[in-house]
Enzyme design. Structure first.
Site, PDB file in Angstrom:
ATOM      1  N   TYR A  63       4.166  51.627 -17.092  1.00  0.00           N
ATOM      2  CA  TYR A  63       4.724  50.285 -16.836  1.00  0.00           C
ATOM      3  C   TYR A  63       3.639  49.354 -16.289  1.00  0.00           C
ATOM      4  CZ  TYR A  63       9.901  50.520 -17.264  1.00  0.00           C
ATOM      5  OH  TYR A  63      11.187  50.561 -17.724  1.00  0.00           O
ATOM      6  N   ARG A  73      -2.848  38.666 -21.801  1.00  0.00           N
ATOM      7  CA  ARG A  73      -2.304  37.801 -22.853  1.00  0.00           C
ATOM      8  C   ARG A  73      -1.693  36.536 -22.247  1.00  0.00           C
ATOM      9  NH1 ARG A  73       1.244  36.888 -27.379  1.00  0.00           N
ATOM     10  NH2 ARG A  73       1.198  34.616 -27.258  1.00  0.00           N
ATOM     11  N   ASP A  77      -2.935  32.338 -22.429  1.00  0.00           N
ATOM     12  CA  ASP A  77      -2.108  31.157 -22.709  1.00  0.00           C
ATOM     13  C   ASP A  77      -2.272  30.104 -21.610  1.00  0.00           C
ATOM     14  OD1 ASP A  77      -1.085  32.234 -25.047  1.00  0.00           O
ATOM     15  OD2 ASP A  77       0.639  33.146 -24.047  1.00  0.00           O
ATOM     16  N   MET A  81      -3.509  26.178 -21.906  1.00  0.00           N
ATOM     17  CA  MET A  81      -2.748  25.016 -21.427  1.00  0.00           C
ATOM     18  C   MET A  81      -3.576  24.148 -20.485  1.00  0.00           C
ATOM     19  SD  MET A  81       1.141  26.299 -20.766  1.00  0.00           S
ATOM     20  CE  MET A  81       0.719  27.737 -19.805  1.00  0.00           C
ATOM     21  N   PHE A 104       3.128  27.388 -24.288  1.00  0.00           N
ATOM     22  CA  PHE A 104       3.786  27.355 -22.977  1.00  0.00           C
ATOM     23  C   PHE A 104       5.073  28.182 -22.982  1.00  0.00           C
ATOM     24  CE2 PHE A 104       5.355  23.017 -24.446  1.00  0.00           C
ATOM     25  CZ  PHE A 104       6.719  23.323 -24.504  1.00  0.00           C
ATOM     26  N   ASN A 125       8.970  52.742  -9.795  1.00  0.00           N
ATOM     27  CA  ASN A 125       9.087  54.023 -10.495  1.00  0.00           C
ATOM     28  C   ASN A 125       8.185  55.072  -9.880  1.00  0.00           C
ATOM     29  OD1 ASN A 125      10.406  55.298 -12.773  1.00  0.00           O
ATOM     30  ND2 ASN A 125      10.159  53.356 -13.832  1.00  0.00           N
ATOM     31  N   ASP A 136      12.310  63.474  -8.639  1.00  0.00           N
ATOM     32  CA  ASP A 136      12.262  62.520  -9.753  1.00  0.00           C
ATOM     33  C   ASP A 136      13.417  61.548  -9.590  1.00  0.00           C
ATOM     34  OD1 ASP A 136      11.741  61.278 -12.338  1.00  0.00           O
ATOM     35  OD2 ASP A 136      10.746  63.142 -12.902  1.00  0.00           O
ATOM     36  N   ASN A 143      14.850  57.028 -18.063  1.00  0.00           N
ATOM     37  CA  ASN A 143      13.713  56.277 -17.525  1.00  0.00           C
ATOM     38  C   ASN A 143      12.666  56.042 -18.611  1.00  0.00           C
ATOM     39  OD1 ASN A 143      12.330  54.996 -15.459  1.00  0.00           O
ATOM     40  ND2 ASN A 143      11.436  56.869 -14.646  1.00  0.00           N
ATOM     41  N   SER A 146      13.928  53.481 -21.073  1.00  0.00           N
ATOM     42  CA  SER A 146      13.822  52.131 -20.499  1.00  0.00           C
ATOM     43  C   SER A 146      12.420  51.566 -20.687  1.00  0.00           C
ATOM     44  CB  SER A 146      14.168  52.166 -19.010  1.00  0.00           C
ATOM     45  OG  SER A 146      15.477  52.616 -18.794  1.00  0.00           O
ATOM     46  N   THR A 150      11.227  48.328 -23.124  1.00  0.00           N
ATOM     47  CA  THR A 150      10.448  47.205 -22.590  1.00  0.00           C
ATOM     48  C   THR A 150       9.181  46.990 -23.410  1.00  0.00           C
ATOM     49  OG1 THR A 150      11.279  47.659 -20.363  1.00  0.00           O
ATOM     50  CG2 THR A 150       9.315  46.281 -20.526  1.00  0.00           C
ATOM     51  N   THR A 202      15.742  47.175 -19.061  1.00  0.00           N
ATOM     52  CA  THR A 202      15.741  46.793 -17.648  1.00  0.00           C
ATOM     53  C   THR A 202      17.062  47.141 -16.982  1.00  0.00           C
ATOM     54  OG1 THR A 202      14.205  44.981 -18.124  1.00  0.00           O
ATOM     55  CG2 THR A 202      15.414  44.871 -16.057  1.00  0.00           C
ATOM     56  N   THR A 205      17.181  50.731 -16.255  1.00  0.00           N
ATOM     57  CA  THR A 205      16.318  51.007 -15.099  1.00  0.00           C
ATOM     58  C   THR A 205      17.044  50.714 -13.797  1.00  0.00           C
ATOM     59  OG1 THR A 205      14.299  50.537 -16.346  1.00  0.00           O
ATOM     60  CG2 THR A 205      14.165  50.341 -13.963  1.00  0.00           C
ATOM     61  N   THR A 212      19.545  56.760  -8.026  1.00  0.00           N
ATOM     62  CA  THR A 212      18.542  57.571  -7.326  1.00  0.00           C
ATOM     63  C   THR A 212      18.608  57.337  -5.825  1.00  0.00           C
ATOM     64  OG1 THR A 212      17.073  57.479  -9.256  1.00  0.00           O
ATOM     65  CG2 THR A 212      16.074  58.069  -7.153  1.00  0.00           C
ATOM     66  N   HIS A 285      18.431  32.674 -11.271  1.00  0.00           N
ATOM     67  CA  HIS A 285      18.013  32.635  -9.869  1.00  0.00           C
ATOM     68  C   HIS A 285      18.026  34.011  -9.223  1.00  0.00           C
ATOM     69  CE1 HIS A 285      16.454  30.194  -6.651  1.00  0.00           C
ATOM     70  NE2 HIS A 285      17.019  31.080  -5.866  1.00  0.00           N
ATOM     71  N   GLU A 287      17.182  36.533 -10.742  1.00  0.00           N
ATOM     72  CA  GLU A 287      15.952  37.106 -11.304  1.00  0.00           C
ATOM     73  C   GLU A 287      14.753  36.837 -10.409  1.00  0.00           C
ATOM     74  OE1 GLU A 287      12.877  38.522 -13.930  1.00  0.00           O
ATOM     75  OE2 GLU A 287      14.948  39.044 -13.512  1.00  0.00           O
ATOM     76  N   TYR A 289      14.731  36.752  -7.239  1.00  0.00           N
ATOM     77  CA  TYR A 289      14.787  37.718  -6.134  1.00  0.00           C
ATOM     78  C   TYR A 289      14.656  39.150  -6.629  1.00  0.00           C
ATOM     79  CZ  TYR A 289      15.766  33.725  -3.283  1.00  0.00           C
ATOM     80  OH  TYR A 289      15.652  32.520  -2.647  1.00  0.00           O
ATOM     81  N   SER A 300       5.881  44.929   3.520  1.00  0.00           N
ATOM     82  CA  SER A 300       6.353  45.627   4.717  1.00  0.00           C
ATOM     83  C   SER A 300       5.594  46.936   4.911  1.00  0.00           C
ATOM     84  CB  SER A 300       7.862  45.900   4.606  1.00  0.00           C
ATOM     85  OG  SER A 300       8.591  44.688   4.543  1.00  0.00           O
ATOM     86  N   SER A 316      16.807  44.171  11.342  1.00  0.00           N
ATOM     87  CA  SER A 316      16.945  42.773  10.913  1.00  0.00           C
ATOM     88  C   SER A 316      16.357  42.576   9.519  1.00  0.00           C
ATOM     89  CB  SER A 316      16.275  41.829  11.911  1.00  0.00           C
ATOM     90  OG  SER A 316      14.874  42.046  11.956  1.00  0.00           O
ATOM     91  N   THR A 360      14.599  34.899   4.548  1.00  0.00           N
ATOM     92  CA  THR A 360      13.185  35.019   4.176  1.00  0.00           C
ATOM     93  C   THR A 360      12.297  34.675   5.366  1.00  0.00           C
ATOM     94  OG1 THR A 360      13.769  34.365   1.928  1.00  0.00           O
ATOM     95  CG2 THR A 360      11.442  34.305   2.506  1.00  0.00           C
ATOM     96  N   LYS A 363      11.998  37.575   7.671  1.00  0.00           N
ATOM     97  CA  LYS A 363      11.026  38.556   7.193  1.00  0.00           C
ATOM     98  C   LYS A 363       9.597  38.146   7.567  1.00  0.00           C
ATOM     99  CE  LYS A 363      13.512  40.508   3.250  1.00  0.00           C
ATOM    100  NZ  LYS A 363      13.150  41.923   3.421  1.00  0.00           N
ATOM    101  N   HIS A 420       5.636  24.438  -7.586  1.00  0.00           N
ATOM    102  CA  HIS A 420       6.485  25.215  -6.670  1.00  0.00           C
ATOM    103  C   HIS A 420       6.783  26.592  -7.233  1.00  0.00           C
ATOM    104  CE1 HIS A 420      10.041  26.748  -4.658  1.00  0.00           C
ATOM    105  NE2 HIS A 420      10.698  26.672  -5.800  1.00  0.00           N
ATOM    106  N   PHE A 421       7.159  26.636  -8.497  1.00  0.00           N
ATOM    107  CA  PHE A 421       7.533  27.914  -9.115  1.00  0.00           C
ATOM    108  C   PHE A 421       6.365  28.898  -9.096  1.00  0.00           C
ATOM    109  CE2 PHE A 421       8.169  30.616 -12.909  1.00  0.00           C
ATOM    110  CZ  PHE A 421       9.398  31.159 -12.580  1.00  0.00           C
ATOM    111  N   HIS A 422       5.174  28.406  -9.464  1.00  0.00           N
ATOM    112  CA  HIS A 422       4.001  29.280  -9.431  1.00  0.00           C
ATOM    113  C   HIS A 422       3.602  29.627  -7.995  1.00  0.00           C
ATOM    114  CE1 HIS A 422       3.750  27.965 -13.622  1.00  0.00           C
ATOM    115  NE2 HIS A 422       2.972  29.009 -13.827  1.00  0.00           N
TER     116      HIS A 422
END
Length: 668
Positions: A63, A73, A77, A81, A104, A125, A136, A143, A146, A150, A202, A205, A212, A285, A287, A289, A300, A316, A360, A363, A420-422
Site C-alpha cells: 500500500y 504522478r 501534475d 499546474m 487538475f 495495515n 494478523d 485484506n 482490498s 485499490t 476501501t 478495509t 480487528t 467531509h 473523508e 477526517y 501521538s 481526553s 482538534t 489534541k 486552505h485545503f492543501h
C-alpha cells in the site's frame, strides 16, 4: 457491432505530445522493471512473498509503495499546474485548456484516493496488529483483495493518460458538467469506474480494521489501554464504513444517468443537481477526517516516544478522537454555503464547523504538553510532527474563517480555498504519513533511514509548502478563482511565480526522499537495527524483531496497562534481565498465501476498462471471472500454514538474545 465498443485508434492522443511522451516513458519504465525482475529470476520470490501474500505487513508495505509511486504522478501534475500559471499571463501557456482541465482533475483524484488513502491505510495495515499484540488482521485474504482493488483503480486512472482522456470536471464530478450532455467522452467514465472499484476495496478495509480492533486485541488490552494510533485507526475505519457507501451510491446514480439515461442529477425530468452536492459532501467531509485521524495517531506515537514521556491527557485524546468521528457528519453543508440553502441552515452548519475545531485544539495542546518537560530527540519523525503542529494550526484557523458564511461568500471557489485545503491535507495528512514512514521504516525492513537526508527532506517540504501555498491565500483574497488556465491580472503574477518556486523546492524534498531511500538501502549494514527497538519505543510493535516474523509474536503478550512495552522494559531494567523471558512455545498457524486478490484485480481491471469503453462481452467475462475466483477461494480445503515449534523458538530466542545484549550494554 464493434467488438471493441468505443475503443479505436482515435483514443490515442497522437496530437498531444505531453501525454504521449509521458505514457511512452511510463510504459518503457514498466517494461524495463519487468524485464529486470524476470531476467534476474526474482519473479518466483515476488509472487510467493508479495503478490500473493496475505501477511498484513507485506500488504501494508505494498500500500505504502503504491502511494509513493502515485505521489510522483500526482506531483508531476502539480508541477504542470504551477508552471502553467506562472507562464500563462497574457498568454495560453503550454497546456491547452482541455489538457489543463484533465491535469487538475487527475491531480486531486490521485492525491486523495491513491496517495493519501493508501499511504495511511498501508501504515495502519502494517502497525495495527503489532500494536494490538495479535498475529494478523481479522480477514487476511480480504485484506489482499482490498489492496489489489485499490491498485486496479490506480491503474485505470493511469491508463487514461495514454488511452482516451480523464475527467475535466475537477476531483469531484459535479453535474451537470459530468452528465453525458456536457461530458460525452470517456473521461468521467474513467473517474467513475476507477473510484467504484477502489472504493469497494476501501470499504472492505474499513470493515476489516473495525473487526480487528473490536475482536482481536491481546490478553489484557482493554479499550483504554490501546495505543492512541489504534484509537484513531478505529475512528477512521468507522468513518469509512459509514461514509464510503454514500460515495458508492452517489457514483452509482451518476453511472445510471450516463449509461441508462436516468435523471438523478440532470436538470430535467425531476433530476436535482443539489442532491449530488449534498450526497458527495456527506461523504467528502468525513473523508477529510478519514485521512487526518490516523495522522493524528501517528503524531501521538511520535511525540510520546521522542519526548520519553507518556502521552499527556490520554483519556481526553480518546474523547476528542471519537467526538471528531461523530461531528464530522454534521458539517458537510459548509462546502456549499453559496448554493442557496438559506441563512438559518448556513448558520447551523457554520457553528458546527467551528465546534469541530475544539477537539482538534484539545489534541494540539495535549501534544504540546507531552513535549513540554520531555527530553526531546530531534529525529526526522519529530520534525514532521512539529512542522505539522505549526502548519495545521494555520490551516485550521483559515478553515474556521471559511466556516463563517459571509466570509465564505467572498472566498468560495477562490485560491484561498485551495490554499486552505492543501494547508490541512499536506500539513496534516502528508506530514503525518511521512512521520510514520520514517518512524516505522526500521520495524518494516530492519534498518533505519539516513537521518541527515530525512531532515533535509523535511526542511525542503516545510519551506516549499509555505512558498507554494501562502501566495495562494493572497491571490485568493484578491479574487483569483481556482482552475484558471490563463489570466490577465498583473498583480497576481509575482505571487504565482513564488508559488511555482515553492513547488520546485518541494521537488527537491522529494529528490531528497528518493536519495534517502537509496542510500539507506546501500548502507543498510551500518544502519541495521539489531534489537527491534531503535527509538526506545513504548508500544508492543517494538517488542518484536525487525522485521517481525510472519507470526508477529511467539506468544501473545499480556497487557497490564497503557504503553505496554515501556512498562515491560522498565520492569526488566529494575530486575536486570531481558525485557521478556523465554516462554513455553507452541506451533503456530499463519494464514496461507492466496492469489485471490491478484486474480480478482486482473478481472476487475478488465471489467472496469471494458465498461469505460462499452466492450460488453469483456465486461461480462471480467464479472464472471471475479465471481469464479471467489468461489474457488471459498472452497479451499487448506487455509493456514503451521510454523513448527522449533522454528518459533529459534526466531524468538534470536530476538531475545539481541535485546538482552542491548540491555546489558546499557542501550535503550
Amino acid at each position: 457491432m464493434n467488438l471493441l465498443g468505443r475503443l479505436g485508434w482515435d483514443a490515442l492522443p497522437l496530437d498531444q505530445p505531453i501525454p504521449m511522451i509521458a505514457s511512452a516513458a511510463v510504459a518503457l519504465g514498466i517494461l524495463v522493471v519487468l524485464a529486470w525482475v524476470v531476467i534476474r529470476g526474482y519473479f518466483p520470490y515476488l509472487w510467493r512473498e508479495w503478490l500473493t501474500s496475505v501477511d498484513h505487513k507485506h500488504i501494508g508495505i505494498m500500500y505504502t509503495l503504491l502511494a509513493m509511486v502515485m505521489l510522483l504522478r500526482g506531483f508531476s501534475d502539480a508541477l504542470m499546474m504551477r508552471s502553467q500559471q506562472a507562464v500563462a499571463f497574457h498568454s495560453q501557456g503550454y497546456l491547452p485548456p482541455e489538457h489543463y482541465d484533465q491535469v487538475f482533475s487527475a491531480h486531486g483524484t490521485i492525491m486523495i484516493f491513491f496517495v493519501a488513502m493508501p499511504f495511511l491505510i498501508g501504515l495502519i495495515n502494517f502497525v495495527l496488529p503489532l500494536q494490538l499484540g495479535v498475529r494478523d488482521v481479522a480477514f487476511p485474504t480480504l485484506n489482499s483483495v482490498s489492496f489489489w482493488l485499490t491498485a486496479t483503480g490506480a491503474l485505470l486512472v493511469n491508463l487514461s493518460l495514454g488511452i482516451g482522456e480523464f475527467a475535466k470536471t475537477g476531483w469531484l464530478p459535479y453535474p451537470p458538467l459530468s452528465e453525458l450532455t456536457y461530458s460525452p467522452g470517456v473521461g468521467v467514465d474513467y473517474y467513475l469506474w476507477s473510484l467504484q472499484i477502489s472504493g469497494v476495496g476501501t470499504l472492505l478495509t474499513g470493515i476489516n480494521f473495525v473487526t480487528t480492533i473490536l475482536k482481536l486485541r491481546a490478553p489484557g488490552m482493554t479499550y483504554m489501554r490501546m495505543p492512541m494510533f489504534c484509537w484513531t485507526s478505529l475512528a477512521s475505519s468507522l468513518l469509512i464504513v459509514a461514509a464510503f457507501p454514500i460515495l458508492t451510491a452517489t457514483l452509482a446514480m451518476l453511472i445510471l444517468d450516463r449509461y441508462l439515461g436516468f435523471h438523478f442529477f440532470t436538470n430535467e425530468a425531476g433530476g436535482n443537481v443539489m442532491m449530488f452536492m449534498n450526497l458527495i459532501w456527506a461523504w467528502g467531509h468525513p473523508e477529510v477526517y478519514i485521512l487526518v485521524l490516523p495522522a493524528f495517531g501517528i503524531f501521538s506515537e511520535v511525540v510520546a516516544t521522542f519526548s520519553g514521556k507518556p502521552l499527556f491527557g490520554y483519556r481526553s485524546m480518546v474523547i476528542a478522537t471519537m467526538a471528531i468521528c461523530l461531528l464530522s457528519f454534521m458539517v458537510w453543508l459548509h462546502h456549499f454555503f453559496t448554493m442557496g440553502a438559506g441563512a438559518d441552515v448556513n448558520a447551523v452548519f457554520g457553528v458546527m464547523s467551528m465546534i469541530i475545531a475544539v477537539p482538534t485544539g484539545v489534541k494540539v495542546f495535549n501534544w504540546l504538553f507531552t513535549l513540554y518537560g520531555g527530553r526531546i530527540r530531534f529525529e526526522a519523525p519529530v520534525l514532521w510532527a512539529i512542522g505539522f503542529m505549526v502548519t495545521f494550526v494555520i490551516g485550521g484557523m483559515t478553515g474556521v474563517l471559511l466556516a463563517v458564511p459571509p466570509a465564505d461568500f467572498l472566498l468560495h471557489n477562490s485560491l484561498f480555498l485551495v490554499a486552505h485545503f492543501h494547508n490541512v491535507i499536506i500539513g496534516g495528512v502528508l506530514f503525518g504519513a511521512f512521520a510514520g514512514y520514517e518512524y516505522w521504516f526500521p520495524k518494516a525492513f530492519g534498518f533505519r533511514l539516513h537521518s541527515g537526508l530525512g531532515k533535509a527532506a523535511f526542511w525542503c517540504w516545510f519551506i516549499g509548502f509555505y512558498l507554494a501555498f501562502m501566495p495562494l491565500y493572497v491571490v485568493g483574497l484578491e479574487g483569483m478563482t481556482r482552475r484558471m488556465q490563463h489570466y490577465d491580472v498583473a498583480a497576481w503574477r509575482p505571487w504565482l511565480l513564488v508559488a511555482a518556486a515553492g513547488a520546485v523546492v518541494i521537488l527537491v524534498g522529494i529528490v531528497c526522499q528518493i536519495a534517502q531511500l537509496w542510500i539507506s538501502i546501500v548502507r543498510r549494514v551500518q544502519l541495521r537495527d539489531v534489537t527491534g527497538d531503535p527509538w526506545n519505543g513504548r508500544t508492543l510493535e517494538w517488542s518484536t524483531a525487525s522485521p517481525p516474523p510472519a507470526f508477529n509474536f511467539a506468544v501473545l503478550p499480556q497487557v497490564h496497562g497503557p504503553d505496554a512495552y515501556w512498562a515491560t522494559k522498565q520492569q526488566a531494567k529494575e530486575q536486570a534481565q531481558s525485557p521478556r523471558s523465554a516462554p513455553e512455545y507452541e506451533p503456530l498457524e499463519t494464514p496461507r498465501n492466496s492469489p485471490t486478490g491478484f486474480v480478482c484485480a486482473f478481472f476487475a481491471t478488465a471489467m472496469g476498462f471494458s465498461l469505460i469503453w462499452h466492450i460488453w462481452w469483456l465486461a461480462i467475462g471480467g464479472l464472471i471471472g471475479a465471481w469464479a475466483t471467489f468461489v474457488v477461494f471459498a472452497w479451499r480445503d487448506r487455509t493456514e500454514n503451521v510454523v513448527p515449534v522449533q522454528e518459533v523458538a529459534r526466531i524468538d530466542q534470536q530476538n531475545l538474545r539481541a535485546r538482552s545484549a542491548a540491555l546489558t550494554a546499557g542501550a535503550p
